[in-house]
Design an enzyme around this catalytic site. Structure first.
Site, short mmCIF file in Angstrom:
data_model
loop_
_atom_site.label_atom_id
_atom_site.label_comp_id
_atom_site.label_asym_id
_atom_site.label_seq_id
_atom_site.Cartn_x
_atom_site.Cartn_y
_atom_site.Cartn_z
N PHE A 177 49.97 62.92 45.22
CA PHE A 177 48.96 63.37 47.27
C PHE A 177 49.04 61.54 47.87
CE2 PHE A 177 48.02 66.24 49.37
CZ PHE A 177 49.50 67.73 48.94
N HIS B 221 48.46 64.44 62.00
CA HIS B 221 49.24 64.21 60.74
C HIS B 221 50.33 64.40 60.78
CE1 HIS B 221 50.99 66.60 56.94
NE2 HIS B 221 49.54 66.67 56.76
N GLN C 155 42.67 63.62 63.60
CA GLN C 155 43.49 63.26 62.40
C GLN C 155 44.87 64.55 63.15
OE1 GLN C 155 43.83 64.74 57.85
NE2 GLN C 155 44.23 62.40 58.28
N HIS D 101 45.84 67.75 63.85
CA HIS D 101 45.16 68.60 62.19
C HIS D 101 43.76 68.85 61.73
CE1 HIS D 101 46.27 69.87 58.26
NE2 HIS D 101 45.86 68.41 57.48
N LEU E 17 52.00 73.35 60.72
CA LEU E 17 52.31 72.27 59.53
C LEU E 17 53.26 72.32 59.06
CD1 LEU E 17 50.43 69.90 58.23
CD2 LEU E 17 49.46 71.66 57.01
N GLU F 266 52.00 68.08 52.44
CA GLU F 266 52.64 66.45 52.62
C GLU F 266 52.61 66.78 51.22
OE1 GLU F 266 49.61 64.56 55.70
OE2 GLU F 266 49.57 63.35 53.43
#
Lengths: 651, 365
Positions: free
Chosen positions: A204, A321, A319, A430, A331, A334
């Protein structure tokens, strides 16, 4: 069956019968469905004839012999859920620990509190599996691999937070991560395995090692559902599904005493007494438009805590995203970049080379979002204000195995087959790193009030949350809050809570419902709020814009006091709940803007074009906001440092 | 932007009035969802319309409804496509079927769906204590295999569409049975035998499914609940040899044997063979066979009346002209070491892999 399972399962049985595992269940199932439930079905809606025809296509010998086959005597298989009140005599429902919110943090807290011997009630304005934890697609971080270390995970988190995270809390989270992960696996989460049958992991962004464990791209959903399985199993946890919390209660000494609730199904109000209350009510993304957050993420818990004097911390840290669908804001995990997907601008340039030459697409979220926004602002984006995410570089088999959910999102919501062509994305609201200020056990400065998950600020995320750290945050601090709350109330008497608050709330809600249609609609105010926040309090901010935002929010607060309501009923009056949520959202928005104005530097998610540098001397501190005489009051608190001194942050 | 006519089923339990249809219009691009349209009507016109919704992205499972009579999530049904299927110009939206309606588009999932879920003992019962300080070691494929069932979001759309549930409200139903497979297919669970025994013997269990594919068609998450039910059956019959009181085991064997022999269904032999685990002789000799045959006389009579069977057809059933081909197919399937499973998480969409191979081949050329 092993003996110990009998015990667990038997607790569910009124008459000692096993839950259908030891013998056929016969008509048990029928017992559970009250005849009246079926009577309510609108007449003429059953299409029996059609069914018979379907049967005939296969054969005339209907295999449905059920009614005529003499089976074993009916046995009641499972007692119904404990949905009724847990009342002592005729008094109010009361619990040692009351959990508000039933996402991952709430369910984990409820299970931990029950395990520690407390009587627990868990309340949610939606059915628990509808919670927004579902949306956490990517996975959960844990330094489980012997070649990895919790220190490395902690350092990544500290660096990701732009040094605003409290290092003692981060250490705890990273240290307890492997055990938490294994607990989940033991409870039944179907984590992805490697070839040896051990837990498999993926990389990640912002992380120095691959340490993200996952279930395809439905990790949050899988964990949420498995925790709910456990809630169904542990009957000692009382579930109040579809109840809306309107306010928190304190006793005369200021200790938490319970909460006031509205039963959404019939509109009745009830006062719930509790020795401790754990807020696990999630984030506040709905104050932005667009947002990846669900419609239920309206910052209820954050606002309720703020209203009784609990300080909020790091609220300016919102945040964005890097990969959300334009328009709807949905979304794209990621995990896609974790699996190797690339970002391109409209000129076909893999632009992350300029911004994060080492980590490229796997740099921290704030970094990638700023890079994309810069490309878009400087005219290198597509006409619809987006850049492209190219997942076609990931092998197709791997996409089906690990990114199935976003194949669906692309197909259903953007009309794009992500296995064949790039998809247009942009940064979108996000997550809120800030929230109700807590210590490492989830305690807020209000005695007996706890917070965990996105509504809390421990703070482990500081200025920017790393991907796959939010699930971990909810679970570790959910568990710690539940355990600590249960232990701290042992032997304590139920707190005295005045029923006056209940009457006030009842009056307030019926006044809203009775209001004539003179004011603006809830939806209008909400739309203006969302647009304002997305315009002025987003990836790039400056003082003038923030001041405009504050003015707007305060005007909207006035307008919200007289919103008009269409629904005059009691059953599922979503309109009046919308008005209450709007008030919660506006409180959240005000605190965010005030904090963003206050922080005159750029750190993590807060990027001020008028103060583009990070200034550790002056601003390496948390901004706390608390309600004082009806307006937000700012104070500061120290960032806890243990072993990592601030460094320049590059990826 | 286009204008769409919406006809929403309204029901106010407090009014004492029956449910009724109300007409609205929404204006939005065709690729937006039916949910977006309903929310727009709520926002602009009438906020009292009741619908559960949250994520807008088909992951929370709140907004199950019936659109033009078809069960679906409102959030992943495009308004433009719904308009094309609308019968008389207006897109109809009504609450899900097979569940009591609480208000407008809101149904009582608890009274039906969640009760059924709890019926299948929906939690892991591990075969052994968890290994100290580490995870259970299980094959990677097994975890992928149950992921399809884990992908269920409990929206209730399959429950709404299930035709068996309409006839038998006690049927455990597609969603709950898919949930059951999530444990039966999980190698960590220690009660697979007992679970399957339970679900096979229950008159409203796995053999209550009629193979109508309605749940597979409507499922927004490709869980394919019917496939999971068929896997439960296969595990019950082949792996655990559970000869259930519902005769599901015998029926399946009889079906396969008849197809192998004739290529088409020999109606008259299906029943007696079902009682003999697939064998005609065994079915005749069993004392229980005669009893069951007597019990099924009404079915036989109705079959005769509707001319589905006749005495002549009962005695002489022609073989399919190329019956050998059928036998070859059956042989080939049976010769495989592993059962052929259609699991989206393993093979992807049907044919996608082959297409991919072809595309790659094309590149090389």
């Amino acid at each position: 069956m092993p003996h110990r399972e009998h015990a667990a399962v038997d607790a569910y049985q009124p008459a000692g019968a096993h839950p259908g595992l030891d013998r056929p269940a016969a008509d048990s199932h029928r017992d559970e469905l009250p005849a009246s439930d079926h009577a309510v079905l609108p007449p003429g809606e059953l299409r029996n004839t059609a069914v018979r025809e379907v049967l005939c296509e296969f054969c005339i010998h209907a295999i449905h012999k059920s009614e005529r086959t003499p089976g074993p005597p009916p046995a009641r298989v499972l007692a119904g859920p404990r949905r009724g009140f847990h009342r002592i005599g005729l008094g109010m429902p009361e619990h040692d620990v009351l959990v508000i919110g039933a996402g991952l943090a709430g369910q984990r807290a409820a299970l931990a509190a029950a395990e520690a011997g407390a009587s627990v009630g868990i309340i949610s304005k939606v059915h628990p599996v509808r919670s927004h934890s579902n949306a956490a697609q990517g996975g959960i971080n844990a330094a489980l691999d012997p070649e990895d270390s919790w220190e490395s995970h902690a350092f990544d988190t500290v660096k990701g937070s732009d040094y605003l995270g409290d290092q003692d809390a981060i250490e705890i989270m990273c240290r307890e991560a492997p055990e938490e992960l294994l607990d989940l696996e033991h409870l039944g989460v179907t984590f992805h395995r490697n070839e040896e049958g051990r837990l498999g992991k993926r990389a990640f962004r912002g992380a120095s090692a691959a340490r993200t464990y996952y279930v395809a791209d439905i990790t949050g959903q899988a964990i949420l559902h498995v925790l709910y399985e456990q809630l169904m199993k542990h009957h000692e946890v009382y579930r109040y599904e579809e109840w809306f919390t309107t306010s928190l209660l304190q006793d005369d000494e200021g200790r938490i005493a319970g909460a006031v609730m509205r039963n959404i199904r019939d509109g009745t109000m009830e006062l719930f007494a509790a020795k401790a209350v754990i807020l696990a009510s999630g984030g506040n993304g709905q104050i932005y438009d667009p947002t990846t957050n669900a419609l239920i993420c309206t910052g209820d818990g954050i606002a309720m805590a703020y209203r009784i004097g609990a300080p909020l911390m790091d609220m300016e840290m919102i945040q964005y995203h890097p990969t959300t669908l334009a328009g709807l804001g949905l979304l794209i995990t990621e995990g896609a970049r974790g699996e190797g997907a690339h970002l391109y601008n409209a000129e076909g340039e893999r632009f992350m080379e300029k911004y994060a030459p080492n980590k490229m697409e796997l740099a921290s979220r704030d970094v990638v979002s700023r890079a994309e926004q810069t490309e878009i602002n400087e005219g290198r984006g597509f006409a619809d204000g987006t850049v492209a995410l190219d997942i076609t570089v990931v092998p197709r088999k791997r996409i089906h195995e690990a990114l199935r959910e976003i194949v669906n999102v692309g197909r259903d919501f953007a009309g794009v087959d992500i296995t064949r062509e790039p998809i247009h994305i942009k940064p979108g609201n996000h997550y809120v790193m800030g929230g109700v200020k807590t210590d490492i056990n989830g305690q807020t400065p209000i005695p007996g009030l706890y917070a965990a998950g996105e509504c809390a600020c421990v703070s482990v995320h500081g200025g920017n949350r790393l991907g796959a750290n939010s699930l971990l945050d909810t679970l570790v601090f959910g568990r710690r809050s539940g355990k600590h709350a249960a232990e701290s109330v042992k032997g304590m008497m139920v707190r005295e809570a005045s029923r006056a608050v209940l009457r006030d709330e009842e009056r307030m809600i019926s006044q809203i419902i009775r209001r004539d249609g003179a004011g603006r609609r809830v939806s209008e105010i909400k739309a203006e709020l969302g647009e304002t926040m997305d315009r002025y309090v987003a990836v790039f901010r400056d003082e003038a814009g923030l001041n405009t935002a504050l003015e707007t929010v305060r005007r909207l607060k006035d307008e919200a006091r007289v919103v008009s309501i269409d629904d005059k009923g009691s059953v599922f009056n979503q309109d009046v709940l919308g008005a209450l949520e709007l008030d919660f959202m506006l409180d959240n928005a005000e605190c965010i803007v005030v904090s963003a104005i206050e922080r005159r530097e750029s750190r993590g998610a807060q990027y001020r074009t008028d103060y583009p540098e990070r200034k550790d001397d002056e601003w390496l501190k948390h901004i706390d906001v608390s309600l004082d005489g009806g307006v937000p009051d700012i104070s500061y608190s120290e960032v806890t440092m243990t072993q990592w001194e601030p460094q320049e942050r590059t990826y | 932007m286009a204008e769409y006519a919406l006809r929403i089923r309204r029901f106010d339990p407090e009014s004492g009035e029956a449910a009724y249809w109300a007409d609205y219009t929404a204006e939005l691009p065709p690729e937006r969802s039916v949910l977006d349209a309903i929310l727009q009507v709520k926002d602009r016109e009438d906020a009292s319309i009741g619908i559960r919704c949250s994520c807008r992205a088909a992951i929370c499972g709140s907004c199950g409804v019936r659109i033009n009579g078809r069960s679906a999530l409102a959030c992943n049904t495009r308004i433009g496509e719904a308009a094309e299927r609308a019968r008389d110009g207006a897109i109809t939206v009504e609450p899900m079927g097979n569940m009591p309606v609480l208000k407008d588009l809101i149904t009582d999932m608890e009274a039906v769906h969640w009760k059924k879920v709890r019926r299948v003992v929906p939690w892991l019962i591990p075969a052994e204590d968890p290994p100290e300080g580490q995870e259970y070691i299980v094959p990677a494929e097994a975890m992928l295999d149950v992921t399809q069932a884990m992908a269920c979001i409990h929206c209730g759309v399959c429950v709404s569409a299930c035709l068996s549930l309409e006839v038998d409200p006690d049927f455990i139903g597609p969603a709950a049975l898919a949930k059951a497979y999530r444990f039966v297919g999980d190698p960590r669970d220690g009660e697979q035998d007992a679970r399957l025994q339970d679900l096979a013997e229950d008159p409203h269990g796995i053999y209550d499914c009629t193979h109508c594919f309605a749940c597979v068609e409507v499922c927004p998450k490709d869980v394919a609940p019917m496939n999971q039910i068929m896997r439960l059956r296969r595990r019950a019959t082949e792996d655990f040899e559970i000869k259930d009181q519902n005769n599901g085991y015998g029926h399946e064997k009889a079906f396969v044997n008849i197809i192998e022999k004739w290529g088409t269904l020999h109606e008259a032999q299906l029943l007696p063979r079902s009682f003999g685990d697939g064998s005609l002789v065994k079915g005749q000799l069993r004392p229980s066979g005669a009893k069951q045959l007597t019990e099924n006389l009404p079915t036989i009579v109705s079959g005769l009346r509707s001319r589905k069977v006749s005495p002549r057809k009962a005695l002489i059933h022609p073989k399919l002209p190329d019956q050998k081909q059928v036998r070859r197919i059956i042989k080939e399937i049976e010769s495989k070491d592993e059962r052929l499973e259609l699991n989206l998480y393993i093979v992807g969409e049907m044919g996608a892999e082959e297409e991919g191979v072809m595309a790659e081949g094309g590149l090389e050329n």
